[in-house]
Design a protein around this motif. Structure first.
Motif, mmCIF file in Angstrom:
data_model
loop_
_atom_site.group_PDB
_atom_site.id
_atom_site.type_symbol
_atom_site.label_atom_id
_atom_site.label_comp_id
_atom_site.label_asym_id
_atom_site.label_seq_id
_atom_site.Cartn_x
_atom_site.Cartn_y
_atom_site.Cartn_z
ATOM 1 N N ARG A 139 0.735 -1.105 -0.056
ATOM 2 C CA ARG A 139 0.135 -0.038 -0.096
ATOM 3 C C ARG A 139 0.809 1.306 -0.124
ATOM 4 N N GLY A 140 1.823 1.289 0.448
ATOM 5 C CA GLY A 140 2.930 2.362 0.437
ATOM 6 C C GLY A 140 4.293 2.001 1.187
ATOM 7 N N LEU A 141 5.273 3.080 1.006
ATOM 8 C CA LEU A 141 6.552 3.153 1.399
ATOM 9 C C LEU A 141 7.000 4.150 2.247
ATOM 10 N N LYS A 142 7.981 3.950 3.148
ATOM 11 C CA LYS A 142 8.668 5.249 3.910
ATOM 12 C C LYS A 142 10.059 4.870 3.393
ATOM 13 N N LEU A 143 10.713 5.983 2.989
ATOM 14 C CA LEU A 143 12.235 6.100 2.708
ATOM 15 C C LEU A 143 12.868 6.976 3.727
ATOM 16 N N LEU A 144 13.917 6.267 4.233
ATOM 17 C CA LEU A 144 14.380 7.016 5.339
ATOM 18 C C LEU A 144 15.900 7.188 4.829
ATOM 19 N N GLY A 145 16.235 8.364 4.749
ATOM 20 C CA GLY A 145 17.844 8.826 4.514
ATOM 21 C C GLY A 145 18.686 9.403 5.592
ATOM 22 N N ALA A 146 19.798 9.147 5.521
ATOM 23 C CA ALA A 146 20.671 9.726 6.672
ATOM 24 C C ALA A 146 21.620 10.826 6.212
ATOM 25 N N GLU A 147 21.769 11.853 7.083
ATOM 26 C CA GLU A 147 22.550 12.861 6.647
ATOM 27 C C GLU A 147 23.613 13.306 7.676
ATOM 28 N N GLY A 148 24.792 13.526 7.549
ATOM 29 C CA GLY A 148 25.812 13.976 8.671
ATOM 30 C C GLY A 148 25.318 15.324 9.143
ATOM 31 N N GLN A 149 25.214 15.586 10.465
ATOM 32 C CA GLN A 149 24.860 16.858 10.960
ATOM 33 C C GLN A 149 25.928 17.037 12.180
ATOM 34 N N GLY A 150 26.838 17.806 12.192
ATOM 35 C CA GLY A 150 27.892 17.965 13.138
ATOM 36 C C GLY A 150 28.625 16.518 13.420
ATOM 37 N N ASP A 151 28.675 16.142 14.690
ATOM 38 C CA ASP A 151 29.146 14.892 15.238
ATOM 39 C C ASP A 151 28.031 13.909 15.064
ATOM 40 N N GLY A 152 26.752 14.056 14.763
ATOM 41 C CA GLY A 152 25.631 13.184 14.705
ATOM 42 C C GLY A 152 24.917 12.969 13.403
ATOM 43 N N VAL A 153 24.015 12.215 13.339
ATOM 44 C CA VAL A 153 23.336 11.787 12.043
ATOM 45 C C VAL A 153 21.710 12.338 12.133
ATOM 46 N N ARG A 154 21.279 13.002 11.022
ATOM 47 C CA ARG A 154 19.829 13.340 11.199
ATOM 48 C C ARG A 154 19.380 12.610 10.064
ATOM 49 N N TYR A 155 18.057 11.960 10.375
ATOM 50 C CA TYR A 155 17.210 11.295 9.778
ATOM 51 C C TYR A 155 16.288 12.094 8.698
ATOM 52 N N VAL A 156 15.984 11.652 7.569
ATOM 53 C CA VAL A 156 15.194 12.483 6.680
ATOM 54 C C VAL A 156 14.212 11.318 6.126
ATOM 55 N N GLU A 157 13.092 11.664 6.130
ATOM 56 C CA GLU A 157 12.097 10.609 5.452
ATOM 57 C C GLU A 157 11.160 11.203 4.613
ATOM 58 N N THR A 158 10.855 10.253 4.013
ATOM 59 C CA THR A 158 9.580 10.736 3.199
ATOM 60 C C THR A 158 8.786 9.398 2.552
ATOM 61 N N THR A 159 7.288 9.729 2.768
ATOM 62 C CA THR A 159 6.429 8.628 2.392
ATOM 63 C C THR A 159 5.493 8.672 1.265
ATOM 64 N N ILE A 160 5.146 7.576 0.839
ATOM 65 C CA ILE A 160 4.171 7.660 -0.475
ATOM 66 C C ILE A 160 3.129 6.536 -0.024
ATOM 67 N N PRO A 161 1.928 6.847 0.370
ATOM 68 C CA PRO A 161 1.340 8.412 0.076
ATOM 69 C C PRO A 161 1.961 9.485 0.883
ATOM 70 N N ARG A 162 1.604 10.690 1.004
ATOM 71 C CA ARG A 162 1.879 11.785 1.726
ATOM 72 C C ARG A 162 1.499 11.317 3.098
ATOM 73 N N PRO A 163 2.315 11.978 4.159
ATOM 74 C CA PRO A 163 1.950 11.726 5.513
ATOM 75 C C PRO A 163 0.602 11.614 5.690
ATOM 76 N N GLY A 164 -0.435 12.536 5.423
ATOM 77 C CA GLY A 164 -1.963 12.477 6.023
ATOM 78 C C GLY A 164 -2.388 11.146 5.790
ATOM 79 N N ALA A 165 -1.974 10.569 4.611
ATOM 80 C CA ALA A 165 -2.500 9.222 4.266
ATOM 81 C C ALA A 165 -2.090 7.914 4.441
ATOM 82 N N TYR A 166 -0.724 8.414 4.952
ATOM 83 C CA TYR A 166 0.286 7.027 5.369
ATOM 84 C C TYR A 166 0.066 6.585 6.732
#
Length: 531
Positions: A217-244
């Motif tokens: 029915r859908g997917l969530k993609l989770l990316g990771a970005e370096g942020q200083g000494d840590g990691v920030r996770y960035v996510e997107t969903t299909i469908p959009r969040p209101g329907a996920y």
């Protein structure tokens, strides 16, 4: 006039474009440079000319009894036989305990049939019951799958994604594990939860399967970005969040399971399940919101432990969600140095089962002692900045004076006509909304169209009337904000307005309410007789 209920962390919905990409094919079209397309509409709150009358659990029970419909009382829902089953489904469920497959929310009256996936409002259910002899099901919504375009993107991404252990480059697989903190998570765990990796986007892919595993029915993609000494996770969903509405891990739940642990991230879900062997689910929108549509799937559990994170925002969200789930069956893991996120606890070699056993009951008697409060007091003393609330990014002087947006506080702005109260408050609220604070606007003086135009202009930091070619791009980004509007205008009944606010708090987990302005909402007569 402002009513502040709670604070939540923002949900970022853009994949990182840094690093070397291996091509755009196979990615969601919304991630490819260019003007995004609008295909979704937010739910509207009730309009004064067609108000949605609130229904109580007592009224629902009385209606079911009056029509001879048997029901069972649950934690947040009533269970009843479903009138939306076909002949084959009725024959299959005859005499079985699962014949009570219709769940009716005690607070809103909305229903969901777990077998046919029919859903709708309380009025839809009443119309179906009273016209059942004619077989009329008009107005009932069957659980909708993704649209054709989304289905194509979902299938294309899923087919291109690979399990981590099947990546041709062992170094790439190792790097991915390090970036997402999965060095202690086994391949068996990833396989059990059907987690894959999309190489072009350097993202983990979490699937959303239909009940019974009948389709994707859908997917969530989770990316990771370096942020200083840590990691920030960035996510997107299909469908959009209101329907996920994916409770990640739901296909692994058995009918006889009576205890579950709820987390705010899929990565934590993996760590908890592997370490403890307990049924574990991840909420689709983290600490931002617990959609009522998910409550029927949690009815079978007699005990729910909420381990949502390691900060005060997660703690506040856990307490709010517990009220929605029925606090008598909920326990909360209190954030602390020895109680980090589940994934971090696994990587640090902590005993996750012991942490779960230390979870505190969400429900207490009316009287408590300091012994029950001392850890919470210590938490506030140890996290002074978080206790101060969400800081305004556009108003540093205001942050210096008020420290931040905090739970349970009322702020009144006054000034003569034309002094800029609405303009300032819209910018003030937009600042918090872009940081993930779920906001409800009640504009009783100006129309919602005019208010939305003001806020969109402020959001875009420019005059859109002079660059209409960028309107869709900014409108799409604005539409993804956790922002809702009441459709009242002019003088209204206080009871009606409060009922609408309570509905919004329950359904959308609203944490910030704006009333603009008090005089227009109450009218001159009410202000003069009852200040």
């Amino acid at each position: 006039m402002w009513v502040l209920l709670r604070s939540v962390s923002p949900l970022r919905l853009l994949l990182s474009l840094r690093g070397k990409w291996m091509g755009w094919r196979g990615l969601p079209r919304s991630l490819v440079p260019g003007s995004p397309r609008r295909r979704y509409r937010k739910e509207a709150l009730p309009a004064p000319e067609a108000p949605v009358l609130p229904v109580t659990a007592t009224e629902i029970r009385q209606y079911l009894r009056a029509h001879g419909i048997p029901f069972q009382d649950g934690h947040s829902c009533l269970r009843a036989p479903s009138p939306f089953l076909g002949a084959a489904q009725l024959k299959e469920q005859a005499g079985a305990a699962t014949s009570f497959s219709l769940f009716i929310n005690k607070t809103t009256g909305r229903f969901l049939c777990m077998t046919s996936l029919a859903e709708g409002s309380w009025e839809d259910f009443q119309a179906s019951v009273e016209g059942r002899g004619d077989g009329d099901r008009e107005g009932i919504l069957l659980g909708e799958g993704p649209g054709a375009e989304d289905s194509e993107e979902i299938r294309r991404i899923w087919d291109r994604a690979l399990p981590l252990w099947e990546l041709p480059d062992a170094e790439e697989a190792k790097l991915a594990r390090v970036m997402f903190g999965l060095t202690q998570v086994t391949d068996d765990t990833l396989k059990r939860f059907s987690v894959r990796y999309l190489r072009p986007a350097r993202s983990l892919v979490f699937p959303w399967f239909s009940p019974g595993g009948l389709g994707l029915r859908g997917l969530k993609l989770l990316g990771a970005e370096g942020q200083g000494d840590g990691v920030r996770y960035v996510e997107t969903t299909i469908p959009r969040p209101g329907a996920y509405h994916n409770l990640f891990g739901l296909p692994l739940i058995g009918r006889r399971d009576v205890e579950v642990v709820l987390t705010s991230r899929e990565l934590d879900c993996l760590a908890l399940n592997q370490s403890t062997g307990l049924p574990t689910l991840a909420l689709p929108r983290g600490t931002a919101c617990l959609p009522p549509a998910l409550l029927p799937y949690l009815e079978q559990f007699r005990r729910i432990v909420l381990w949502l994170g390691d900060d005060l925002r997660s703690w506040e969200a856990a307490k709010l969600f517990a009220r929605k789930l029925n606090p008598k069956r909920c326990s909360l893991v209190r954030p602390g140095d020895q109680h980090p996120r589940p994934l971090e606890a696994l990587n640090r070699g902590l005993n996750l089962s012991r942490i779960l056993r230390s979870a505190l009951p969400a429900w207490h008697k009316s009287i408590v002692s300091f012994r029950q409060l001392r850890e919470e007091v210590l938490g506030e003393l140890s996290n002074v900045e978080q206790v101060a609330g969400v800081r305004w990014s556009r108003f540093p002087d205001l942050t210096r004076l008020l420290k931040g947006h905090r739970k349970g506080e009322l702020t009144v702005f006054t000034g003569p006509t034309g002094s800029g109260k609405t303009t300032f408050i819209s910018e003030y609220a937009l600042d918090l909304c872009t940081q993930g604070v779920n906001t409800l606007w009640g504009s009783f003086e100006i129309s919602n169209v005019r208010l939305a135009r003001i806020m969109l202009t402020q959001f875009a930091l420019g005059r859109l009337e002079e660059q209409l070619d960028k309107y869709d791009e900014w409108a799409d980004r604005f539409e993804d904000l956790p922002l809702y509007f009441m459709t009242f205008h002019g003088q209204q009944s206080i009871r009606t307005v409060i009922d609408t606010m309570q509905h919004a708090v329950y359904v959308y987990d609203i944490c910030h309410v704006v009333i603009d302005n008090l005089q227009f909402m109450m009218g001159h007569e009410q202000l003069s007789t009852d200040r």
